[in-house]
Structure formats: C-alpha cells, structure tokens
Design an enzyme around this catalytic site. Sequence first.
Site, short mmCIF file in Angstrom:
data_model
loop_
_atom_site.label_atom_id
_atom_site.label_comp_id
_atom_site.label_asym_id
_atom_site.label_seq_id
_atom_site.Cartn_x
_atom_site.Cartn_y
_atom_site.Cartn_z
CE LYS A 177 12.49 -14.29 -10.20
NZ LYS A 177 11.53 -15.04 -9.37
CB THR A 211 18.30 -20.11 -2.85
OG1 THR A 211 18.54 -21.31 -3.60
CG2 THR A 211 19.63 -19.45 -2.50
N GLY A 213 12.43 -20.80 -2.13
CA GLY A 213 11.42 -19.78 -1.80
C GLY A 213 11.85 -18.35 -2.07
CB THR A 214 14.86 -16.73 -3.60
OG1 THR A 214 14.90 -17.65 -4.68
CG2 THR A 214 15.95 -17.08 -2.60
N GLY A 215 12.11 -16.71 -4.95
CA GLY A 215 11.24 -16.07 -5.94
C GLY A 215 9.88 -15.72 -5.34
CB CYS A 216 7.63 -17.63 -3.04
SG CYS A 216 7.60 -19.14 -4.02
N1 LIG Z 1 22.64 -16.44 -3.79
C1 LIG Z 1 22.00 -15.28 -3.88
N2 LIG Z 1 22.52 -14.16 -3.30
C2 LIG Z 1 21.87 -12.98 -3.39
N3 LIG Z 1 20.70 -12.82 -4.04
C3 LIG Z 1 20.15 -13.89 -4.64
C4 LIG Z 1 20.75 -15.17 -4.59
N4 LIG Z 1 19.95 -16.06 -5.24
C5 LIG Z 1 18.88 -15.35 -5.66
N5 LIG Z 1 18.98 -14.05 -5.33
C6 LIG Z 1 18.00 -12.98 -5.58
O1 LIG Z 1 16.75 -13.43 -5.10
C7 LIG Z 1 15.69 -12.96 -5.93
C8 LIG Z 1 14.92 -14.17 -6.45
O2 LIG Z 1 15.64 -14.69 -7.58
P1 LIG Z 1 15.71 -16.20 -8.05
O3 LIG Z 1 16.26 -16.16 -9.43
O4 LIG Z 1 16.42 -17.03 -7.05
O5 LIG Z 1 14.17 -16.61 -8.03
P2 LIG Z 1 13.49 -18.01 -8.29
O6 LIG Z 1 14.41 -18.91 -9.07
O7 LIG Z 1 12.19 -17.70 -8.91
O8 LIG Z 1 13.28 -18.61 -6.84
P3 LIG Z 1 12.37 -19.92 -6.38
O9 LIG Z 1 11.95 -20.64 -7.61
O10 LIG Z 1 13.21 -20.75 -5.47
O11 LIG Z 1 11.24 -19.36 -5.59
C9 LIG Z 1 16.37 -12.11 -6.99
O12 LIG Z 1 16.38 -10.76 -6.56
C10 LIG Z 1 17.78 -12.67 -7.04
O13 LIG Z 1 18.72 -11.72 -7.53
C1 LIG Z 2 3.93 -24.40 -3.81
C2 LIG Z 2 5.15 -23.82 -4.44
N1 LIG Z 2 5.06 -22.64 -5.07
C3 LIG Z 2 6.14 -22.09 -5.66
C4 LIG Z 2 7.37 -22.73 -5.62
C5 LIG Z 2 8.57 -22.11 -6.31
O1 LIG Z 2 9.65 -22.00 -5.53
C6 LIG Z 2 7.43 -23.98 -4.93
N2 LIG Z 2 8.59 -24.67 -4.83
N3 LIG Z 2 6.31 -24.49 -4.36
#
Ligand SMILES: Nc1ncnc2c1ncn2[C@@H]1O[C@H](COP(=O)(O)OP(=O)(O)OP(=O)(O)O)[C@@H](O)[C@H]1O
Ligand SMILES: Cc1ncc(CO)c(N)n1
Length: 460
Positions: A177, A211, A213-216
Amino acid sequence: MSMRIPRALTIAGLDSGGGAGITADLKTFHALGVYGMVALTAVTAQNTLGVKAVQEIDPLVVENQINTVAEDIGVDAAKTGMLSSSQIMEAAARAVRRWGFQLVVDPVMYAKSGDPLIRPEAMETLRRVIIPISKVVTPNAPEASHLAGFRVETLDDAKRAAKFIAEELHPEIVIVKGGHLTGNESIDIVYFRDSGEYRELRAPRIDTKNTHGTGCSFSAAIAAGLAKGLSPWDAIKLAKEFITTAIKYSLPLGHGHGPVNPMAWLELRAYRADVIDELNKALRIIEDNADLIGNYIPEVQSNLGYALPAFYARDLNDIAAVPGRIIKYMGKAKPSGPPAFGVSSHVANYILTAMRHDPEVRSAMNIKYDDKVIETARKLGYVVSSYDRRQEPPEVKAREGASIPWGTEQAIKNAGRVPDVIYHLGDWGKEPVIIILGRNPTEVVSKLLAILRRINENRF
Ligand SMILES: Nc1ncnc2c1ncn2[C@@H]1O[C@H](COP(=O)(O)OP(=O)(O)OP(=O)(O)O)[C@@H](O)[C@H]1O
Ligand SMILES: Cc1ncc(CO)c(N)n1
C-alpha cells in the site's frame, strides 16, 4: 430461489477509540452488505493519539471463537488484523486451516501513532505461519520493509518488495500500500504470484491527517468482496474505491489521527436516495399548485435544489435539482423531468453558501421578482434580506461563479442569520431574483405557497 447471505469474519483486536480494528472491520463488512463476525484477539485501550494498554485474549479462546462461528453460521471469507503473539497466530492458523476459508492478512505491526501492536518475537511467526495461508496480504510500506528486509520508499521498492514477499512467503496476491509514500496519488502495487503480473491501484491522495483505520477497513473490504463471491481483483478494486471514500469523508475527531469513515459508503447512497425522494415529493406539490406557481416562474425559469447533509455537501455535485428546470408551460409551473445531482449551479450556489452559515438550510428555490412577494413574506413574519448587485466589487464580478456566493453572504450579514427569503433587484442585463430557502424542499414550497395564497386572499 434461495438467498445467500455473504458472511465474513474478522480475527483482530479492539480499538477502544472505534477507528481501527474490529469496529472498522464490522462497519466495513456491513456497509458492503456482508454479515460480519468477530474473533477478538486483544483489547487495546486506544484513542487517536496512541495505544495506552493491551490485554491479549487467551489463544485457545481465539481459536474457539473461530471454530464456534464457522461450525454454525459459516464463513465465506476472513481477515486478520492485530495478532500480537506467536501463540495467538498459531491458534488462528489452526482454525483457518481447519475450515479452509479464503483469508486476507493485514500484517499489522504498528498503529498510526507508532505504537507497536505485535511482540517482536512474533514477527517470524507472522512470516512463517500466517502469511503463507493467505490469499491476499496487504502490507503498508513500513510493514513491507520488515517483511522484505529492505527499505520501501519508492514505487520501485514497493514492486520489488511485493514480488519478494510473494515468492518467499507464498501468499497468492501481495498488495504493497502506498498510504505512507508521497505523491499526489496514493498508489498501491498489486502482485500476483502465479502469473508474475503487476497491477496498480491509483486514487488521488486526500489531504487529511484523519487516516486511523485505513489499513483495517481496506483489508476488511477485500474480505467482504471475496465473501460476496467477487474475483480477487474485483474485490481489490472495490476495496480501493471503498477506502478512498472512507478517507474523503474521514472524521475530524480526537487530537491525533481521526478515524476513517467506512459508513460514508452507505450513508452517501442512503442520503442521495433520500434527497431525490424529498425533491420528488415537493415537485408533486408544485404540480398540484401549477396554476398558482406558474405566475411566478421567471424568464430564466425556476429550480428547486436540495443538498446532501452538510457533512457530505462538498460541491455543486452534491446538490440535486431538476435538470431542465421548472418551466412555465401554458401558464402552469411544470418540472421538466425527474431531479438529479449536479445539474444546477444557480440555486445550488445559494444553498452551498447558506449551508456554510447554517448547516440545516439545505434547500432553495428561485422565483420571479415581485414586490408583493417581498411585502407579503415580511407580513407573514419571514426573515427577508437582500443584496445589491450594483455594489458587487469588480474582483468578484471578474471571477466566474463568485457573484451568488458574494450576494448570499451580503444578505446573510444584513439579516444576522440565514434568511427565509433573499432577493436582489438586478443590474444591467441581470433579471431581479427572489430565492426562498428552507431546511428541505417541502418546507421551501410550503413557504412559497403560504406567500402566494396570502397575496391572492388580499387580491379578492
Ligand atoms: N491520504 C490518502 N489519500 C488517499 N488514499 C490513501 C491515503 N492514505 C492511505 N490511502 C490508501 O488507503 C489504503 C490503506 O493504506 P495505508 O498505507 O494507509 O494502510 P495502513 O498504514 O496499514 O493503515 P492503518 O495502519 O492506519 O490501519 C491504501 O489503499 C492507501 O493507498
Ligand atoms: C486494535 C487495532 N488493530 C489494528 C490497528 C492498526 O491500525 C490499530 N491501531 N488497532
């Protein structure tokens, strides 16, 4: 024909702040029309600023949760989030292998705040036990760096890391990502192990710190798509569209990284349908009073606009109105067709400006100027305010589309609040206008009818 209800399971932790973990996952499943279940792995005391405490769940209880829902309710696809210890990973892997459902792995290592969500000694178990049983694995750039063993800072690094992870750890699909990378687009690299093929997911980078919770939500959306029976690639494309919406409408809560908004996907659709319904209701009232209102349709014709709730009303596309306007036909007011979004700029500009001062005022209609309307509106106790187009500063005149916001601001300033009625008396080549405002289109049309009926009573 029997109806299949798609079922998804999240094997993840609780974020007490409600932004990430299982709360994000459940919102995402349900927003996408998938029934959601939970195997809880840990409780975190967490907010938008960081993780204050972690209590892991007994690994046997994690395994038991998965087995218990799988044997009764059934699971079409699952995702893992926070798996903090080797024992929890081993327990989860045993249950996943037993039931054989499709698995999306979000290799969670750190929260957005930087706090660790995995024990250092469990990193190796994540690689050896969890990632190999996944269909899709979704590391962000720092997680990909850990898994691949080299720094991931560019798209080229992301490509090399995706291929490396696929070949070494054997998931079917790797998505590296791009949320942590830079550029005006957020680009994710998708690598398919069997075909050796790369694809890209692109979306505009949204300028926000909210942002959390984006990854979740992204990995949960992929699992939801798989549970619905989509192909992996279709599920991944849906998830990208879903997360982009959730980030666009993320919530400015807390003092750190505010939460993404998985409900935006559902709310936007619900509110759009509601706006069209409410407009249709009011347009029927206009048709029922077509003779009366017909006399007040101006040269430029009328329109009736209604905006999405203020949080979702960002631009003219978020306001619905009648595409061909409300015309005067054989002396009667006649909506020229069904309402739609993004078709009016005139009335929509009044609404957008009014909403900046009072988010409740989401609807407006323009009618022909008539002294009697203004006079009667005042008599009925409506707040009436005006602006003078001849006082419009040259820099406003020069800027396309700036007149109405400027005039609306003037009228609001003059009244000390958003008025019920705004008018201006025109200028060279500009027809005078009356705008009636209200919280919804039925209220706007009711105000109009109250005024017009009173005028008629006085006439006879
Ligand atoms: N500012 C942004 N604008 C548009 N898309 C974004 C942005 N930030 C993240 N994304 C998208 O959101 C999705 C999740 O990516 P990200 O790298 O943020 O995950 P993450 O770091 O695992 O998130 P978290 O740990 O907060 O749950 C990907 O598709 C990424 O391209
Ligand atoms: C409980 C939990 N799971 C996943 C993440 C990753 O964003 C977080 N911050 N907290």
